[in-house]
Design an enzyme around this catalytic site. Structure first.
Site, PDB file in Angstrom:
ATOM      1  N   HIS A  86       1.023  -1.181  -0.002  1.00  0.00           N
ATOM      2  CA  HIS A  86       0.053  -0.010  -0.114  1.00  0.00           C
ATOM      3  C   HIS A  86       0.687   1.171   0.060  1.00  0.00           C
ATOM      4  CE1 HIS A  86       0.955   0.355   4.052  1.00  0.00           C
ATOM      5  NE2 HIS A  86       0.490  -0.895   4.325  1.00  0.00           N
TER       6      HIS A  86
HETATM    7  P1  TYD Z   1      -0.979  -2.813   8.124  1.00  0.00           P
HETATM    8  O1  TYD Z   1      -0.032  -1.562   8.214  1.00  0.00           O
HETATM    9  O2  TYD Z   1      -2.006  -2.977   7.250  1.00  0.00           O
HETATM   10  O3  TYD Z   1       0.207  -3.797   7.543  1.00  0.00           O
HETATM   11  P2  TYD Z   1       0.061  -4.771   6.363  1.00  0.00           P
HETATM   12  O4  TYD Z   1      -0.121  -3.895   5.087  1.00  0.00           O
HETATM   13  O5  TYD Z   1       1.352  -5.612   6.396  1.00  0.00           O
HETATM   14  O6  TYD Z   1      -1.071  -5.594   6.512  1.00  0.00           O
HETATM   15  O7  TYD Z   1      -1.129  -3.214   9.775  1.00  0.00           O
HETATM   16  C1  TYD Z   1      -1.776  -4.266   9.996  1.00  0.00           C
HETATM   17  C2  TYD Z   1      -2.756  -4.100  11.157  1.00  0.00           C
HETATM   18  O8  TYD Z   1      -1.844  -3.491  12.264  1.00  0.00           O
HETATM   19  C3  TYD Z   1      -3.803  -3.245  10.752  1.00  0.00           C
HETATM   20  O9  TYD Z   1      -5.149  -3.703  11.300  1.00  0.00           O
HETATM   21  C4  TYD Z   1      -3.648  -1.870  11.639  1.00  0.00           C
HETATM   22  C5  TYD Z   1      -2.646  -2.450  12.554  1.00  0.00           C
HETATM   23  N1  TYD Z   1      -1.873  -1.394  13.017  1.00  0.00           N
HETATM   24  C6  TYD Z   1      -1.726  -0.514  13.880  1.00  0.00           C
HETATM   25  O10 TYD Z   1      -2.979  -0.308  14.669  1.00  0.00           O
HETATM   26  N2  TYD Z   1      -0.844   0.536  14.179  1.00  0.00           N
HETATM   27  C7  TYD Z   1       0.219   0.514  13.477  1.00  0.00           C
HETATM   28  O11 TYD Z   1       0.917   1.518  13.440  1.00  0.00           O
HETATM   29  C8  TYD Z   1       0.281  -0.225  12.315  1.00  0.00           C
HETATM   30  C9  TYD Z   1       1.556  -0.138  11.355  1.00  0.00           C
HETATM   31  C10 TYD Z   1      -0.622  -1.428  12.037  1.00  0.00           C
END
Ligand code: TYD
Length: 135
Positions: A52
């Protein structure tokens, strides 16, 4: 420091027979104020994450252990960075599509972020990002 382009930044390395030490200072080794730190671990070997973009958030990514690739796409140019040393970090500018790929077993990815977590800052639609509709 050019903050428009993804860039590998070499961190200080204090060599010591008792074990080496590296460190990161905001606005010095990373070109932003660090608002948030997260890490990705227990990733099954070969797995991918994080496909993303962010509208505002800037990042600095370090492979504290093991290795992985970070694929960067700014809509004009794609670049791939292989991170496998704890004294190198990758600066990822805002408005950049990025994916983390090819994690080695037992790798540990440290990510420093310039903003708080905000789902509204995420860019999820790659086609719209490339078309410039969403960036
Ligand atoms: P995400 O950034 O969507 O990671 P990926 O693209 O690898 O799946 O994050 C995964 C989950 O973690 C999402 O539900 C949001 C949560 N999250 C937080 O709550 N705080 C944060 O700082 C981050 C990076 C993720």
């Amino acid at each position: 420091m050019n903050i428009q382009e993804p860039k590998i930044i070499e961190l200080p390395k204090i060599l010591d027979e008792r074990g080496n030490l590296s460190f990161i200072e905001q606005n010095n080794h990373v070109p932003f104020k660090i608002k948030r730190v997260y890490w990705i671990y227990d990733v099954p070997g070969g797995e991918s994450r994080g496909a993303h973009g962010y509208r505002e958030n800037e990042e600095f990514v370090v492979a504290l252990s093991g290795s992985f690739d970070v694929l960067i796409d700014n809509g004009k140019e794609k670049k791939s960075f292989h991170l496998n040393r704890s004294y190198y970090g990758l600066y990822v500018p805002k408005n950049t599509w990025r994916m983390m790929d090819n994690f080695s077993t037992n790798s540990l990815a440290l990510v420093l972020s310039s903003t708080d977590y905000d789902i509204n800052d995420y860019i999820f639609d790659y086609d719209n990002f490339i078309k410039g509709v969403d960036r």
